[in-house]
Design an enzyme around this catalytic site. Structure first.
Site, PDB file in Angstrom:
ATOM      1  N   PRO A  87      59.013  39.688  63.731  1.00  0.00           N
ATOM      2  CA  PRO A  87      60.000  38.728  63.208  1.00  0.00           C
ATOM      3  C   PRO A  87      59.374  37.714  62.262  1.00  0.00           C
ATOM      4  CG  PRO A  87      59.741  38.510  65.604  1.00  0.00           C
ATOM      5  CD  PRO A  87      58.897  39.670  65.182  1.00  0.00           C
ATOM      6  N   GLU A 114      54.764  39.322  74.122  1.00  0.00           N
ATOM      7  CA  GLU A 114      54.958  38.039  73.444  1.00  0.00           C
ATOM      8  C   GLU A 114      54.436  38.071  72.016  1.00  0.00           C
ATOM      9  OE1 GLU A 114      56.716  35.368  74.819  1.00  0.00           O
ATOM     10  OE2 GLU A 114      57.157  37.088  76.095  1.00  0.00           O
ATOM     11  N   ARG A 151      66.679  57.675  53.529  1.00  0.00           N
ATOM     12  CA  ARG A 151      67.896  58.070  52.805  1.00  0.00           C
ATOM     13  C   ARG A 151      67.777  57.846  51.298  1.00  0.00           C
ATOM     14  NH1 ARG A 151      71.301  54.137  51.547  1.00  0.00           N
ATOM     15  NH2 ARG A 151      73.245  55.274  51.737  1.00  0.00           N
ATOM     16  N   ASP A 166      75.617  52.268  46.816  1.00  0.00           N
ATOM     17  CA  ASP A 166      75.489  51.509  48.056  1.00  0.00           C
ATOM     18  C   ASP A 166      75.746  50.038  47.862  1.00  0.00           C
ATOM     19  OD1 ASP A 166      74.717  53.550  49.639  1.00  0.00           O
ATOM     20  OD2 ASP A 166      72.567  53.153  49.467  1.00  0.00           O
TER      21      ASP A 166
HETATM   22  N1  ADE Z   1      60.100  42.858  66.534  1.00  0.00           N
HETATM   23  C1  ADE Z   1      60.874  42.030  67.257  1.00  0.00           C
HETATM   24  N2  ADE Z   1      61.826  41.454  66.525  1.00  0.00           N
HETATM   25  C2  ADE Z   1      61.675  41.945  65.249  1.00  0.00           C
HETATM   26  C3  ADE Z   1      62.358  41.711  64.027  1.00  0.00           C
HETATM   27  N3  ADE Z   1      63.388  40.875  63.930  1.00  0.00           N
HETATM   28  N4  ADE Z   1      61.918  42.371  62.946  1.00  0.00           N
HETATM   29  C4  ADE Z   1      60.856  43.200  63.018  1.00  0.00           C
HETATM   30  N5  ADE Z   1      60.174  43.451  64.145  1.00  0.00           N
HETATM   31  C5  ADE Z   1      60.573  42.831  65.257  1.00  0.00           C
END
Ligand code: ADE
Length: 230
Positions: A87, A114, A151, A166
């Protein structure tokens, strides 16, 4: 294109790759996808891949050795684009999918727990996030990236123009689509689509895309206007 996915849960990934478009892309050799369980590279008896964090704190941290050992065991890893799913990464977009789909070989690492031992980051070229939310497993995120990339490989979609039309590929959301029946519960297909007038249909579709984007995604619409002014 070749894709290697490093994961602790191959069973989360393989069924998805064996259905629909992903299956087709593999069967017709547009892409070669390998799923690698990096737990197999753990050297302790219990095959652990995580440990408690130095400095204390909640949760477990993914250990550097099994991940890097698995990475180095991939044929051609030196030249592949190595992607870490997190993230904390750069936001994944259609533009990014296009750029990534041009690589001959990508390796995608799915995280857990974590977080990663920070040193893992040094062995990857790019960190990618699929959105501002936290998933329990990087597998779900990796599948999003793989699907969006595959794709776009020429030939995977039987109709090449369907990738060009798209949503997002030109900063516009896609126009409304209809198929039979002509009327369903009093809701009729717009007459213009039955007119057979190709040019009018094209302009109707563009207008619909524009008004839909303006209403639903003013941020995208702004980009569209800017790109037209260039
Ligand atoms: N692992 C956990 N959450 C994630 C996200 N939002 N994007 C990429 N990998 C992740």
């Amino acid at each position: 294109m070749r894709i290697d996915i490093l994961t602790l849960f191959p069973n989360m990934i393989e069924p998805v790759l064996n259905e629909s478009m992903m299956w087709r892309a593999k069967a017709y050799k547009f892409v070669n996808i390998n799923v690698i369980d990096y737990r197999a590279y753990s050297e302790d008896k219990r095959k652990t891949v995580d440990d408690t964090p130095y400095g204390g704190g909640a949760g477990m941290v993914l250990r550097v050795e099994p991940v890097i050992k698995a990475l180095r065991d991939i044929d051609g890893h030196e030249d592949a684009l190595k992607i870490l799913m997190t993230p904390q990464g750069i936001p994944f977009t259609q533009t990014r999918a296009k750029t990534l789909s041009k690589n001959k070989h990508v390796i995608i690492m799915c995280g857990h727990y974590e977080g990663y031992d920070e040193r893992i980051r040094d062995y990857f070229d790019v960190e990618v996030s699929i959105g501002d939310y936290v998933l329990t497993s990087g597998e779900v995120a990796a599948l999003v990236v793989v699907d969006a990339m595959v794709r776009l490989i020429p030939g995977v979609l039987s109709n090449a123009s369907s990738a060009e039309d798209d949503s997002f590929s030109n900063h516009l959301l896609e126009y409304p689509q209809y198929t039979r029946p002509r009327v369903f519960e009093g809701k009729a297909v717009p007459d213009i689509l039955l007119s057979g007038h190709h040019q009018n249909i094209q302009s109707w579709r563009l207008e619909q895309s524009e008004s839909r984007t303006k209403k639903r995604r003013p941020d995208l619409y702004q980009k569209y206007k800017e790109s037209k002014e260039k």
